[in-house]
Design a protein around this motif. Structure first.
Motif, PDB file in Angstrom:
ATOM      1  N   GLY A 150      -7.563   8.432   5.373  1.00  0.00           N
ATOM      2  CA  GLY A 150      -7.668   8.442   6.828  1.00  0.00           C
ATOM      3  C   GLY A 150      -6.602   7.627   7.519  1.00  0.00           C
ATOM      4  N   GLU A 151      -5.825   6.857   6.754  1.00  0.00           N
ATOM      5  CA  GLU A 151      -4.738   6.073   7.344  1.00  0.00           C
ATOM      6  C   GLU A 151      -3.584   6.991   7.732  1.00  0.00           C
ATOM      7  OE1 GLU A 151      -4.344   1.984   5.218  1.00  0.00           O
ATOM      8  OE2 GLU A 151      -5.173   3.396   3.744  1.00  0.00           O
ATOM      9  N   THR A 152      -2.863   6.610   8.770  1.00  0.00           N
ATOM     10  CA  THR A 152      -1.800   7.466   9.287  1.00  0.00           C
ATOM     11  C   THR A 152      -0.439   6.786   9.191  1.00  0.00           C
ATOM     12  OG1 THR A 152      -2.086   6.661  11.563  1.00  0.00           O
ATOM     13  CG2 THR A 152      -3.381   8.587  10.895  1.00  0.00           C
ATOM     14  N   LEU A 153       0.589   7.612   9.118  1.00  0.00           N
ATOM     15  CA  LEU A 153       1.971   7.149   9.108  1.00  0.00           C
ATOM     16  C   LEU A 153       2.796   8.042  10.014  1.00  0.00           C
ATOM     17  CD1 LEU A 153       2.975   6.338   5.400  1.00  0.00           C
ATOM     18  CD2 LEU A 153       2.791   4.734   7.303  1.00  0.00           C
ATOM     19  N   PRO A 154       3.732   7.471  10.792  1.00  0.00           N
ATOM     20  CA  PRO A 154       4.637   8.309  11.583  1.00  0.00           C
ATOM     21  C   PRO A 154       5.820   8.764  10.743  1.00  0.00           C
ATOM     22  CG  PRO A 154       5.089   6.002  12.020  1.00  0.00           C
ATOM     23  CD  PRO A 154       3.934   6.035  11.037  1.00  0.00           C
ATOM     24  N   PHE A 155       6.468   9.815  11.181  1.00  0.00           N
ATOM     25  CA  PHE A 155       7.733  10.290  10.613  1.00  0.00           C
ATOM     26  C   PHE A 155       7.643  10.575   9.114  1.00  0.00           C
ATOM     27  CE2 PHE A 155       8.781   7.213  14.083  1.00  0.00           C
ATOM     28  CZ  PHE A 155       9.002   8.179  15.052  1.00  0.00           C
ATOM     29  N   VAL A 156       6.533  11.179   8.711  1.00  0.00           N
ATOM     30  CA  VAL A 156       6.354  11.626   7.332  1.00  0.00           C
ATOM     31  C   VAL A 156       6.084  13.119   7.343  1.00  0.00           C
ATOM     32  CG1 VAL A 156       5.555   9.418   6.412  1.00  0.00           C
ATOM     33  CG2 VAL A 156       3.899  10.995   7.443  1.00  0.00           C
ATOM     34  N   LEU A 157       5.929  13.715   6.144  1.00  0.00           N
ATOM     35  CA  LEU A 157       5.653  15.137   6.002  1.00  0.00           C
ATOM     36  C   LEU A 157       4.563  15.330   4.953  1.00  0.00           C
ATOM     37  CD1 LEU A 157       9.311  16.519   6.063  1.00  0.00           C
ATOM     38  CD2 LEU A 157       7.608  16.638   7.893  1.00  0.00           C
ATOM     39  N   PRO A 158       3.874  16.458   4.972  1.00  0.00           N
ATOM     40  CA  PRO A 158       2.814  16.710   4.001  1.00  0.00           C
ATOM     41  C   PRO A 158       3.305  16.552   2.563  1.00  0.00           C
ATOM     42  CG  PRO A 158       2.726  18.336   5.741  1.00  0.00           C
ATOM     43  CD  PRO A 158       3.977  17.552   5.955  1.00  0.00           C
ATOM     44  N   GLU A 159       2.459  15.933   1.732  1.00  0.00           N
ATOM     45  CA  GLU A 159       2.674  15.706   0.304  1.00  0.00           C
ATOM     46  C   GLU A 159       3.674  14.593   0.011  1.00  0.00           C
ATOM     47  OE1 GLU A 159       3.470  19.331  -1.785  1.00  0.00           O
ATOM     48  OE2 GLU A 159       1.757  20.374  -0.909  1.00  0.00           O
ATOM     49  N   GLU A 160       4.247  13.967   1.028  1.00  0.00           N
ATOM     50  CA  GLU A 160       5.145  12.849   0.762  1.00  0.00           C
ATOM     51  C   GLU A 160       4.352  11.608   0.350  1.00  0.00           C
ATOM     52  OE1 GLU A 160       9.240  13.585   3.220  1.00  0.00           O
ATOM     53  OE2 GLU A 160       7.703  12.385   4.224  1.00  0.00           O
ATOM     54  N   LEU A 161       4.999  10.732  -0.377  1.00  0.00           N
ATOM     55  CA  LEU A 161       4.439   9.449  -0.770  1.00  0.00           C
ATOM     56  C   LEU A 161       5.206   8.384  -0.012  1.00  0.00           C
ATOM     57  CD1 LEU A 161       2.308   8.278  -2.764  1.00  0.00           C
ATOM     58  CD2 LEU A 161       4.192   7.868  -4.362  1.00  0.00           C
ATOM     59  N   LYS A 163       0.825  -1.204   0.000  1.00  0.00           N
ATOM     60  CA  LYS A 163       0.000   0.000   0.000  1.00  0.00           C
ATOM     61  C   LYS A 163       0.863   1.260   0.000  1.00  0.00           C
ATOM     62  CE  LYS A 163      -3.530  -0.182   2.608  1.00  0.00           C
ATOM     63  NZ  LYS A 163      -4.394  -0.219   3.814  1.00  0.00           N
ATOM     64  N   THR A 164       0.472   2.215  -0.848  1.00  0.00           N
ATOM     65  CA  THR A 164       1.176   3.490  -0.937  1.00  0.00           C
ATOM     66  C   THR A 164       0.232   4.611  -0.509  1.00  0.00           C
ATOM     67  OG1 THR A 164       2.546   2.673  -2.742  1.00  0.00           O
ATOM     68  CG2 THR A 164       2.456   5.047  -2.432  1.00  0.00           C
ATOM     69  N   LEU A 165       0.713   5.513   0.341  1.00  0.00           N
ATOM     70  CA  LEU A 165      -0.122   6.588   0.872  1.00  0.00           C
ATOM     71  C   LEU A 165       0.477   7.947   0.526  1.00  0.00           C
ATOM     72  CD1 LEU A 165      -0.769   5.171   4.472  1.00  0.00           C
ATOM     73  CD2 LEU A 165      -2.271   4.976   2.479  1.00  0.00           C
ATOM     74  N   GLU A 217       8.549   9.390  -2.254  1.00  0.00           N
ATOM     75  CA  GLU A 217       8.727  10.772  -2.707  1.00  0.00           C
ATOM     76  C   GLU A 217       8.882  11.650  -1.474  1.00  0.00           C
ATOM     77  OE1 GLU A 217       5.662  12.084  -5.345  1.00  0.00           O
ATOM     78  OE2 GLU A 217       5.814  10.304  -6.638  1.00  0.00           O
ATOM     79  N   ALA A 218      10.066  12.207  -1.270  1.00  0.00           N
ATOM     80  CA  ALA A 218      10.358  12.979  -0.059  1.00  0.00           C
ATOM     81  C   ALA A 218      10.035  14.455  -0.237  1.00  0.00           C
ATOM     82  CB  ALA A 218      11.823  12.819   0.329  1.00  0.00           C
ATOM     83  N   SER A 219       9.645  15.088   0.840  1.00  0.00           N
ATOM     84  CA  SER A 219       9.410  16.522   0.866  1.00  0.00           C
ATOM     85  C   SER A 219      10.742  17.264   0.838  1.00  0.00           C
ATOM     86  CB  SER A 219       8.638  16.908   2.127  1.00  0.00           C
ATOM     87  OG  SER A 219       8.684  18.297   2.360  1.00  0.00           O
ATOM     88  N   PRO A 220      10.781  18.447   0.218  1.00  0.00           N
ATOM     89  CA  PRO A 220      12.009  19.251   0.286  1.00  0.00           C
ATOM     90  C   PRO A 220      12.320  19.723   1.696  1.00  0.00           C
ATOM     91  CG  PRO A 220      10.222  20.490  -0.744  1.00  0.00           C
ATOM     92  CD  PRO A 220       9.750  19.075  -0.630  1.00  0.00           C
ATOM     93  N   ASP A 221      11.355  19.596   2.610  1.00  0.00           N
ATOM     94  CA  ASP A 221      11.571  19.990   4.006  1.00  0.00           C
ATOM     95  C   ASP A 221      12.186  18.876   4.839  1.00  0.00           C
ATOM     96  OD1 ASP A 221      10.496  22.586   3.706  1.00  0.00           O
ATOM     97  OD2 ASP A 221       8.458  21.789   3.872  1.00  0.00           O
ATOM     98  N   ARG A 222      12.372  17.709   4.259  1.00  0.00           N
ATOM     99  CA  ARG A 222      12.938  16.575   5.005  1.00  0.00           C
ATOM    100  C   ARG A 222      14.434  16.771   5.208  1.00  0.00           C
ATOM    101  NH1 ARG A 222      11.939  11.335   6.612  1.00  0.00           N
ATOM    102  NH2 ARG A 222       9.744  11.539   5.991  1.00  0.00           N
TER     103      ARG A 222
END
Length: 427
Positions: A20-31, A2-4, A44-49
């Motif tokens: 509605g599924e959640t993930l820890p240690f991620v950032l908005p718009e990341e895959l 599964k990809t979120l 796909e990482a955020s430029p803020d990571r």
């Protein structure tokens, strides 16, 4: 697998997808994809990571946002605060002003677990996702602690290998709490234990003081023999052996506050002066109330611009510190709960010019809000460390005639999801 796609961050540290599924240690718009370990697989990482500062990030339960650069952390908290208010039905908001300081080495207090790992005594924190009942996570660093606190922790562990008195007390300990002042010139220690050695606490403290000269005092807190199923916060400790001075002087602005060992004080040594300025500022008048006053951080400042300050605090040892700090015929400290104080004040029809209140995470609650509405103070400054209970209380207060005219986000807890706010309400 599964990809979120992460839509936004939610209070508690996780990111949430549209599903509605959640993930820890991620950032908005990341895959990302869920993984069995602490960290998800980020496609796909955020430029803020960014790379975390601490080697224990993810496994340790203390920090949640070290994978985000600091401007991104502040924006995440601002967005969560807005959404929390919207969910509570508060739609008329002033602009949120964000205040921050150095995001590293800011904590003036840490509480470490103590235990034997691979035959050696170690210190550590709770693992992420645990309530403290599981095995501790041994740690070798803490990037958010004031440097002296971690040096003291290292000194205790090192001394346990060579000093019998230190080894005996550390072996009996469940937890250690270190507290330092604004410039790290003084240190206090509380040792939590269920089965203290018969003697030798003074020798333990003197040995530690040779390694950490800033250690001015220490005490033992005796926990119940059987751990509480509700966790350490529910356990009521009794006082054991004490050594040295019973507290330290903590400077904020022009005031020096006496903080007894174990008493609550704001945790971020970098931004507490900003918090004080936002809560008190240039306000002046005849009568001010400081509710949930603690050791008197706000009361002392209010006493210089108000003719009379009434400070209310029920908890010990903070109430004792408060009474000593707020001297003078025109000012008084009241050792009772805020609810009890307001119940009496309503009957006596007292009305202050200003109310400053800084409740615990549970907020002030419906009964206190109702009493505040009856008091009809023209201005209330509400300092909060929980946006959910804050929004609940402000919804009631704004429904009772108050208007929210100022909203400040003060980042007292960088690298974590926690946030402090200072709200100003006027009638």
């Amino acid at each position: 697998m599964k990809t979120l796609r992460i839509e936004k961050m939610i209070y508690g540290g996780n990111g949430v997808a549209e599903s509605g599924e959640t993930l820890p240690f991620v950032l908005p718009e990341e895959l990302g994809q869920p993984e069995a370990g602490a960290f998800p697989n980020v496609i796909e990482a955020s430029p803020d990571r960014v790379a975390p500062e601490c080697v224990h990030f993810g496994a340790c339960g203390g920090c949640h946002y070290q994978h985000a650069n600091y401007p991104a952390q502040l924006e995440i908290k601002r967005a969560i605060l807005l959404e929390t208010f919207a969910a509570a039905g508060i739609t008329e908001l002033p602009k949120i002003e964000v205040h921050s300081g150095d995001p590293w080495h800011y904590r003036n207090r840490i509480r470490l677990r103590v235990g034997e790992v691979d035959g050696e005594l170690r210190v550590g924190y709770n693992r992420a996702g645990s309530s403290g009942g599981e095995a501790m996570l041994p740690v070798t660093m803490c990037s958010i602690a004031s440097p002296i606190l971690w040096r003291a922790a290292e000194a205790v562990v090192a001394l346990a290998k060579t000093d019998a008195a230190v080894r005996g007390w550390l072996a009996a300990a469940v937890e250690l709490e270190f507290f330092t002042n604004d410039d790290e010139s003084a240190l206090q220690l509380v040792l939590f234990t269920r089965r203290p050695p018969a003697a030798g606490f003074g020798a333990f403290c003197k040995a530690l003081q040779k390694s950490i000269p800033q250690l001015e005092g220490a005490g033992v807190a005796l926990l119940p023999k059987n751990p509480s199923p509700q966790g350490r916060r529910a356990e009521h400790a009794k006082s054991g052996p004490q050594w040295g001075t019973p507290g330290i002087l903590y400077r904020v602005g022009n005031d020096r506050h006496w903080v007894s060992r174990g008493a609550f004080f704001q945790v971020n040594r970098h931004v507490v002066a900003q918090l004080l300025r936002l809560a008190v500022g240039e306000r002046k008048g005849a009568l001010a109330w400081d509710l949930y006053a603690g050791v008197g951080l706000f009361s002392r400042a209010l006493a210089s611009t108000f003719e009379t300050v009434v400070a209310v605090e029920a908890g010990q040892p903070a109430a004792t510190d408060l009474a000593a700090a707020l001297k003078g015929k025109k000012h008084r400290a009241v050792a009772m709960t805020t609810l009890e104080f307001l119940q009496a004040a309503v009957i006596q029809r007292e009305r202050p010019d200003l109310i400053v209140m800084d409740p615990p995470r549970a907020g002030v609650g419906a009964e206190v809000c109702a009493l505040l509405a009856r008091v009809r103070c023209p201005e209330i400054v509400y300092v909060s460390c929980d946006p959910v209970t804050l929004a609940r209380d402000l919804k009631q207060l704004t429904g009772d005639g108050y208007k929210l005219v100022e909203l400040n986000l003060v980042d007292m807890f960088p690298q974590t999801f926690h946030m402090e706010t200072v709200s100003v309400l006027r009638r």
